[in-house]
Structure formats: C-alpha cells, structure tokens
Design a protein around this motif. Structure first.
Motif, short mmCIF file in Angstrom:
data_model
loop_
_atom_site.label_atom_id
_atom_site.label_comp_id
_atom_site.label_asym_id
_atom_site.label_seq_id
_atom_site.Cartn_x
_atom_site.Cartn_y
_atom_site.Cartn_z
N VAL A 1 51.34 54.79 27.30
CA VAL A 1 51.01 53.44 27.76
C VAL A 1 50.01 53.51 28.90
O VAL A 1 50.16 54.31 29.83
N VAL A 2 48.98 52.68 28.83
CA VAL A 2 48.02 52.52 29.92
C VAL A 2 48.14 51.09 30.42
O VAL A 2 47.86 50.14 29.69
N VAL A 3 48.60 50.93 31.66
CA VAL A 3 48.73 49.61 32.27
C VAL A 3 47.44 49.28 32.99
O VAL A 3 47.06 49.97 33.95
N LEU A 4 46.74 48.27 32.52
CA LEU A 4 45.48 47.84 33.13
C LEU A 4 45.72 46.53 33.87
O LEU A 4 45.89 45.47 33.25
N GLY A 5 45.78 46.60 35.19
CA GLY A 5 45.88 45.39 35.99
C GLY A 5 44.48 44.91 36.32
O GLY A 5 43.71 45.62 36.97
N TYR A 6 44.13 43.72 35.87
CA TYR A 6 42.77 43.22 36.09
C TYR A 6 42.82 41.89 36.84
O TYR A 6 43.82 41.18 36.84
N HIS A 7 41.71 41.59 37.49
CA HIS A 7 41.56 40.30 38.16
C HIS A 7 40.13 39.83 37.93
O HIS A 7 39.17 40.56 38.22
N VAL A 8 39.99 38.63 37.38
CA VAL A 8 38.67 38.08 37.11
C VAL A 8 38.18 37.35 38.36
O VAL A 8 38.84 36.43 38.86
N LEU A 9 37.03 37.78 38.84
CA LEU A 9 36.46 37.23 40.06
C LEU A 9 35.48 36.11 39.75
O LEU A 9 34.85 36.10 38.68
N PRO A 10 35.30 35.17 40.67
CA PRO A 10 34.23 34.17 40.50
C PRO A 10 32.87 34.86 40.41
O PRO A 10 32.67 35.94 40.98
N GLU A 11 31.96 34.26 39.70
CA GLU A 11 30.65 34.87 39.49
C GLU A 11 29.96 35.22 40.79
O GLU A 11 29.25 36.22 40.89
N GLN A 12 30.17 34.41 41.82
CA GLN A 12 29.46 34.64 43.08
C GLN A 12 30.11 35.72 43.94
O GLN A 12 29.54 36.10 44.98
N THR A 13 31.25 36.26 43.53
CA THR A 13 31.94 37.28 44.31
C THR A 13 31.63 38.67 43.77
O THR A 13 31.97 38.97 42.62
N PRO A 14 30.99 39.53 44.55
CA PRO A 14 30.72 40.89 44.08
C PRO A 14 32.03 41.64 43.80
O PRO A 14 33.04 41.40 44.47
N THR A 15 32.00 42.54 42.82
CA THR A 15 33.22 43.28 42.49
C THR A 15 33.69 44.13 43.67
O THR A 15 34.89 44.32 43.86
N GLU A 16 32.74 44.67 44.46
CA GLU A 16 33.14 45.47 45.62
C GLU A 16 33.93 44.62 46.61
O GLU A 16 34.93 45.06 47.17
N GLN A 17 33.50 43.40 46.82
CA GLN A 17 34.19 42.50 47.74
C GLN A 17 35.57 42.16 47.21
O GLN A 17 36.55 42.11 47.96
N GLY A 18 35.64 41.93 45.90
CA GLY A 18 36.94 41.64 45.31
C GLY A 18 37.90 42.80 45.47
O GLY A 18 39.10 42.62 45.72
N GLY A 19 37.37 44.03 45.31
CA GLY A 19 38.21 45.20 45.49
C GLY A 19 38.76 45.29 46.90
O GLY A 19 39.95 45.56 47.11
N LEU A 20 37.90 45.04 47.89
CA LEU A 20 38.35 45.08 49.27
C LEU A 20 39.40 44.02 49.56
O LEU A 20 40.35 44.24 50.31
N GLN A 21 39.24 42.87 48.94
CA GLN A 21 40.13 41.74 49.22
C GLN A 21 41.46 41.84 48.49
O GLN A 21 42.51 41.50 49.05
N PHE A 22 41.44 42.33 47.24
CA PHE A 22 42.64 42.24 46.41
C PHE A 22 43.23 43.58 45.98
O PHE A 22 44.29 43.61 45.34
N GLU A 23 42.57 44.70 46.27
CA GLU A 23 42.97 45.97 45.67
C GLU A 23 44.41 46.35 46.01
O GLU A 23 45.16 46.77 45.13
N ASP A 24 44.81 46.23 47.25
CA ASP A 24 46.17 46.64 47.63
C ASP A 24 47.22 45.84 46.87
O ASP A 24 48.19 46.41 46.35
N ARG A 25 47.02 44.53 46.79
CA ARG A 25 47.98 43.68 46.06
C ARG A 25 48.00 44.04 44.57
O ARG A 25 49.07 44.11 43.96
#
Length: 277
Positions: free
Chosen positions: A48-72
């Motif tokens: 089993v591969v558990v893929l936890g994903y989060h779709v970000l708003p278009e204006q939010t860079p993926t790097e910023q999303g990672g910094l904001q949400f990665e721990d959670r």
C-alpha cells in the motif's frame, strides 16, 4: 496470455501470485479524508502507498504550501499509515502539494507501479466483492489483486459480466476466464460466483447493486487513468456507490504512464513538493 506464467510465486496462504499488487491510496488528508478500519484490514496484505495530497489555490506556489501545511499533512498521513501497521501492513507514505490533483495521482501511480487505485467509501467487514466486467480485462492482474486481498475463508467474489445487446463483447467468456485465473491462484471455487447481464445502463446497474456488496473492483476502461479516476466511469460509480471502488489499472496504460512521466514534472507538481517518507 499464457495460462501458467513461469514467474509465479506462492504466498504464505498457498496462493500462486504472479505480480504482488501495489494499491495506491490517495487521500485529501487535510480535509479529514480517512479509510474505514475494515477496509484497512482488507488492503493490508497488498503493498500500500498512502498518498496524502492537498490541492492549493492557483496563486499559491507549491513551495509555500509545503511550508504552510507539510507538518499537518505528514502527521495525518502517518496516522493513516499507523492503522495499516496495526493491521500487519508496511505502507509507503507520500505527501504532495499540487495545483492539479488529477496529474499528481496519475504521476504517483506511474512512479510506484500501482496495480489499483482506491476510491474510498465507508464499508463494513469485506465479505462480498463485486467485479463488474464490461470489456477485455487483464485477468492475471485482476486475479493477483483479488487473491492477495480476499484472504478471508468466507469472502465471496462475484464476477459480473455486463454487455450491451448486440455488442461484440462476450461476457460469459470474460467471466469464465477471470474465474479460471482466480482458481489458478488457489481461491476455492465455492467462493467464486459468475453471472452475466445484457444492459443498456451498466454504470447505473453497478451503482444500484453496490449497496449489496462491500468492495467493487473495476477496470479503468479505455480512457486515461486521469479520466477513469476523475469524472469518468470509476468516479461516476464511486460517487454514487455505497461501497469503496478499487480501480484496476491496465498494464498497457500503466506502462505508457510510466514512460510519459519518466523524468518529467510540471511546474505545478514538482518532485520537491512530493517526496516519499
């Protein structure tokens, strides 16, 4: 397709598994999407591969999303992974922040060589598995998946051939071939049921019957993996079905996806935003 592949191996339960199945489990973990405990127990024998994903708003860079949400996100994915470990599994975990859910699931499925992708719905103990067959299917890949997961002695598998009136597809031959492959894997014939139907509304028929079963396993179809998951047959079934849906990936489609994704990542879904733990 040969009846007795030479690379067969026998698992701990004496089943001749040709290709140990890999199940990709994509979850919108920050939205609280989880997996029912009986489904965890059913899937645990697979890789089993558990893929936890989060779709970000278009204006939010993926790097910023990672910094904001990665721990959670990683904490939520780890909680899901722990339920699989408690059931005897050893899951791989990944976290992705993306602008394109479809592309991410497609890419990760190709990277991990997923046999099937789970579209989760609530379920109880898995005792009845329904396999609608509406066209040519990879019998060996289907048999490996079913034989690996359906280990309970009283678990029943119903192979249901559906065909339009006057069509070229022969549902009786299709279910007979699939049943033979399941028997080859060591599944008791008494646990295998076969039936056929002629219908103009196969998807509606599957949805209507879904309340009677615990898991649906269906081929993704001739359309792309993305289409199958998000808006086409499997998704249409999953959104209307009571039971969870395992989408069986075609080997040819999987190979094509792997080649298409080799060395490629879009600006909206970079590898550094999606790393295995």
């Amino acid at each position: 397709m040969p009846d007795e592949p030479t690379d067969a191996r026998t698992d701990a339960d004496g089943l001749a598994i040709r290709e140990p199945p890999v199940v990709l489990l994509p979850l919108a973990v920050l939205e609280g999407q989880a997996v029912a405990e009986p489904l965890v127990e059913y899937l645990a024998p697979a890789e089993v591969v558990v893929l936890g994903y989060h779709v970000l708003p278009e204006q939010t860079p993926t790097e910023q999303g990672g910094l904001q949400f990665e721990d959670r996100a990683r904490e939520a994915v780890e909680d899901v992974a722990e339920t699989f470990r408690n059931a005897g599994g050893d899951p791989e975990t990944r976290v992705a922040f993306t602008h394109d859910r479809q592309q991410t699931i497609d890419r990760v499925a190709a990277e991990v060589g997923a046999t099937a992708i789970l579209l989760p719905n609530p379920t109880g103990a898995v005792e009845e598995v329904l396999v609608p067959i509406r066209g040519p299917i990879d019998d060996d890949r289907l048999a490996d998946l079913i034989a690996t997961l359906s280990t309970a002695d009283d678990a029943r598998v119903t192979l249901w051939g559906l065909a339009p009136e006057g069509g070229a597809f022969d549902p009786e031959r299709a279910v007979e071939r699939a049943a033979a492959r399941l028997r080859d894997r060591g599944i008791d014939p008494a646990r295998i049921a076969t039936e056929t139907s002629v219908t103009a509304t196969p998807l509606r028929d599957v949805v209507e019957r879904s309340a009677e079963v615990d898991v649906i396993v269906m081929r993704e179809g001739a359309e792309s993996l993305v289409g199958a998951l998000l808006g086409e047959d499997a998704e249409r079934v999953a959104t209307g079905a009571v039971a969870p849906v395992l989408v069986l990936r075609d080997r040819s489609v999987a190979d094509a996806d792997a080649n298409a994704n080799a060395g490629a990542a879009s600006p909206d879904d970079r590898p550094d935003a999606d790393a295995p733990e």
